[in-house]
Design a protein around this motif. Structure first.
Motif, mmCIF file in Angstrom:
data_model
loop_
_atom_site.group_PDB
_atom_site.id
_atom_site.type_symbol
_atom_site.label_atom_id
_atom_site.label_comp_id
_atom_site.label_asym_id
_atom_site.label_seq_id
_atom_site.Cartn_x
_atom_site.Cartn_y
_atom_site.Cartn_z
ATOM 1 N N LEU A 1 13.228 25.547 0.888
ATOM 2 C CA LEU A 1 13.024 24.697 -0.549
ATOM 3 C C LEU A 1 11.738 23.909 -0.184
ATOM 4 O O LEU A 1 10.896 23.899 -1.048
ATOM 5 C CB LEU A 1 14.066 24.054 -1.153
ATOM 6 N N LEU A 2 12.048 23.293 0.855
ATOM 7 C CA LEU A 2 10.554 22.070 0.947
ATOM 8 C C LEU A 2 9.457 22.798 1.088
ATOM 9 O O LEU A 2 8.483 22.477 0.952
ATOM 10 C CB LEU A 2 10.956 21.313 2.255
ATOM 11 N N ARG A 3 9.446 24.127 1.889
ATOM 12 C CA ARG A 3 8.094 24.927 2.241
ATOM 13 C C ARG A 3 7.625 25.133 0.852
ATOM 14 O O ARG A 3 6.331 25.216 0.490
ATOM 15 C CB ARG A 3 8.472 26.037 3.228
ATOM 16 N N GLU A 4 8.483 25.729 0.097
ATOM 17 C CA GLU A 4 8.242 25.885 -1.396
ATOM 18 C C GLU A 4 7.490 24.831 -2.163
ATOM 19 O O GLU A 4 6.633 24.949 -2.852
ATOM 20 C CB GLU A 4 9.128 26.577 -1.956
ATOM 21 N N ALA A 5 8.109 23.606 -1.722
ATOM 22 C CA ALA A 5 7.585 22.339 -2.539
ATOM 23 C C ALA A 5 6.143 22.007 -2.224
ATOM 24 O O ALA A 5 5.547 21.739 -2.961
ATOM 25 C CB ALA A 5 8.653 21.294 -2.244
ATOM 26 N N VAL A 6 5.945 22.450 -0.739
ATOM 27 C CA VAL A 6 4.779 22.191 -0.175
ATOM 28 C C VAL A 6 3.720 22.935 -1.090
ATOM 29 O O VAL A 6 2.493 22.550 -1.091
ATOM 30 C CB VAL A 6 4.834 22.180 1.412
ATOM 31 N N ALA A 7 3.992 24.049 -0.986
ATOM 32 C CA ALA A 7 3.206 25.140 -1.523
ATOM 33 C C ALA A 7 2.750 24.849 -3.074
ATOM 34 O O ALA A 7 1.644 24.886 -3.652
ATOM 35 C CB ALA A 7 3.494 26.458 -1.506
ATOM 36 N N ALA A 8 3.655 24.264 -3.621
ATOM 37 C CA ALA A 8 3.533 24.147 -5.139
ATOM 38 C C ALA A 8 3.058 22.736 -5.185
ATOM 39 O O ALA A 8 2.043 22.667 -6.499
ATOM 40 C CB ALA A 8 5.045 23.971 -5.962
ATOM 41 N N PHE A 9 2.952 21.936 -4.390
ATOM 42 C CA PHE A 9 2.212 20.529 -4.545
ATOM 43 C C PHE A 9 0.770 20.592 -4.574
ATOM 44 O O PHE A 9 -0.027 20.000 -5.239
ATOM 45 C CB PHE A 9 2.644 19.631 -3.470
ATOM 46 N N GLY A 10 0.058 21.397 -3.698
ATOM 47 C CA GLY A 10 -1.332 22.010 -3.708
ATOM 48 C C GLY A 10 -1.665 21.078 -2.543
ATOM 49 O O GLY A 10 -0.909 20.541 -1.584
ATOM 50 N N PRO A 11 -3.183 20.984 -2.537
ATOM 51 C CA PRO A 11 -3.794 20.559 -1.115
ATOM 52 C C PRO A 11 -3.171 19.107 -0.892
ATOM 53 O O PRO A 11 -3.223 18.170 -1.559
ATOM 54 C CB PRO A 11 -5.307 20.491 -1.577
ATOM 55 N N ALA A 12 -2.856 19.046 0.337
ATOM 56 C CA ALA A 12 -2.129 17.794 0.791
ATOM 57 C C ALA A 12 -2.113 17.624 2.409
ATOM 58 O O ALA A 12 -2.392 18.551 3.057
ATOM 59 C CB ALA A 12 -0.711 17.390 0.328
ATOM 60 N N THR A 13 -2.154 16.512 3.175
ATOM 61 C CA THR A 13 -1.702 16.300 4.301
ATOM 62 C C THR A 13 -0.132 16.277 4.399
ATOM 63 O O THR A 13 0.366 15.335 3.619
ATOM 64 C CB THR A 13 -2.159 15.050 4.855
ATOM 65 N N ILE A 14 0.468 17.048 5.250
ATOM 66 C CA ILE A 14 1.949 17.388 5.073
ATOM 67 C C ILE A 14 2.478 16.534 6.454
ATOM 68 O O ILE A 14 1.944 16.847 7.612
ATOM 69 C CB ILE A 14 2.344 18.797 5.142
ATOM 70 N N ASP A 15 3.435 15.597 6.203
ATOM 71 C CA ASP A 15 4.321 15.193 7.047
ATOM 72 C C ASP A 15 5.625 15.432 7.126
ATOM 73 O O ASP A 15 5.900 15.594 5.973
ATOM 74 C CB ASP A 15 3.891 13.531 7.006
ATOM 75 N N GLU A 16 6.330 15.280 8.364
ATOM 76 C CA GLU A 16 7.705 15.729 8.312
ATOM 77 C C GLU A 16 8.686 14.587 8.803
ATOM 78 O O GLU A 16 8.366 14.227 9.719
ATOM 79 C CB GLU A 16 7.901 17.092 8.915
ATOM 80 N N GLY A 17 9.628 14.289 7.971
ATOM 81 C CA GLY A 17 10.490 13.293 8.509
ATOM 82 C C GLY A 17 11.539 13.971 9.602
ATOM 83 O O GLY A 17 12.091 14.961 9.004
ATOM 84 N N ASP A 18 11.638 13.195 10.326
ATOM 85 C CA ASP A 18 12.971 13.808 11.581
ATOM 86 C C ASP A 18 14.055 12.948 11.434
ATOM 87 O O ASP A 18 13.878 11.579 11.769
ATOM 88 C CB ASP A 18 12.356 13.741 12.994
ATOM 89 N N LEU A 19 15.240 13.468 11.086
ATOM 90 C CA LEU A 19 16.483 12.590 10.520
ATOM 91 C C LEU A 19 17.493 12.844 11.910
ATOM 92 O O LEU A 19 18.388 12.315 11.941
ATOM 93 C CB LEU A 19 17.203 13.225 9.600
ATOM 94 N N ASN A 20 16.798 13.556 13.216
ATOM 95 C CA ASN A 20 17.710 13.338 14.317
ATOM 96 C C ASN A 20 17.519 11.887 14.872
ATOM 97 O O ASN A 20 16.832 11.615 15.795
ATOM 98 C CB ASN A 20 16.935 14.292 14.984
ATOM 99 N N LEU A 21 18.262 10.943 14.490
ATOM 100 C CA LEU A 21 18.596 9.747 14.740
ATOM 101 C C LEU A 21 19.759 9.175 15.436
ATOM 102 O O LEU A 21 20.651 9.995 15.123
ATOM 103 C CB LEU A 21 18.121 8.645 13.446
#
Ligand SMILES: Cc1cc2nc3c(=O)[nH]c(=O)nc-3n(C[C@H](O)[C@H](O)[C@H](O)COP(=O)(O)O)c2cc1C
Length: 179
Positions: free
Chosen positions: A22-42
């Motif tokens: 779903l996040l990949r679809e959100a990124v595609a719908a958002f349009g041009p952007a620099t994409i960063d990903e949060g890592d919750l493996n903490l």
């Protein structure tokens, strides 16, 4: 201004996660952007660990991504009708970092779940947790992808037009915040 930075945060660590799809679809719908990903493996939040060693580097990295993002999208499954443990743990750690990293950050929340309600109850809990963090949560029609196993195709694309429409509206509203 150049492309905005969009930070994606998945409340599921699973590689094949529907929320990641779903996040990949959100990124595609958002349009041009620099994409960063949060890592919750903490590490699990532990006041003794914090007192002895301070905030872990992985938390500082995540908090910095939150602080510098122009927009944030969180997609998380509900677990047992509540917020996923890794997401709550990340919120707890981030709340211990100076400078209120989430404060004022335009944030959209969504969920995908196997169940009939698409994680709606858990999603309300995610939004509640974002209140003390002072994120600027964009409300509006909720996106709760129910029976998620039926809604994504073999390539991980969301194949339900109604959901796609709600997603497009949410990401358009999020982008407008970065204006
Ligand atoms: C610990 C656990 C609790 C779950 N609780 C719920 C729940 O409350 N509601 C629901 O619809 N599905 C629940 N499920 C099923 C999830 O919706 C399903 O595993 C989903 O694929 C998780 O999201 P992901 O694909 O992003 O990992 C639960 C799954 C697990 C592992």
């Amino acid at each position: 201004m150049g492309n905005p930075t969009l930070l994606t945060i998945s409340g599921s660590l699973r590689k094949g996660s529907y929320n990641r799809m779903l996040l990949r679809e959100a990124v595609a719908a958002f349009g041009p952007a620099t994409i960063d990903e949060g890592d919750l493996n903490l590490p699990l939040y532990d006041g003794d660990l914090e007192a002895e060693k301070g905030v872990p580097d992985a938390v500082e990295t995540l908090a910095n991504k939150v602080k510098t993002a122009d927009a944030i999208v969180i997609s998380s499954p509900e677990y047992n009708k509540g917020i996923s443990g890794v997401l709550k743990n990340a919120f707890d750690w981030i709340s211990r970092v100076d400078g209120m990293p989430f404060k004022g950050r335009p944030t959209v929340v969504m969920s995908a779940n196997a169940g009939r309600t698409g994680g709606e109850t858990g999603q309300f809990m995610v939004m509640s947790c974002l209140v003390p963090l002072q994120a600027r949560v964009l409300h509006g029609p909720m996106l709760c992808v129910a029976s998620a196993g039926d809604e994504f195709d073999d390539e991980g694309r969301l194949n339900n037009e109604q959901y796609r429409k709600v997603l497009a509206g949410k990401m358009e509203a999020l982008r407008a915040e970065t204006g």
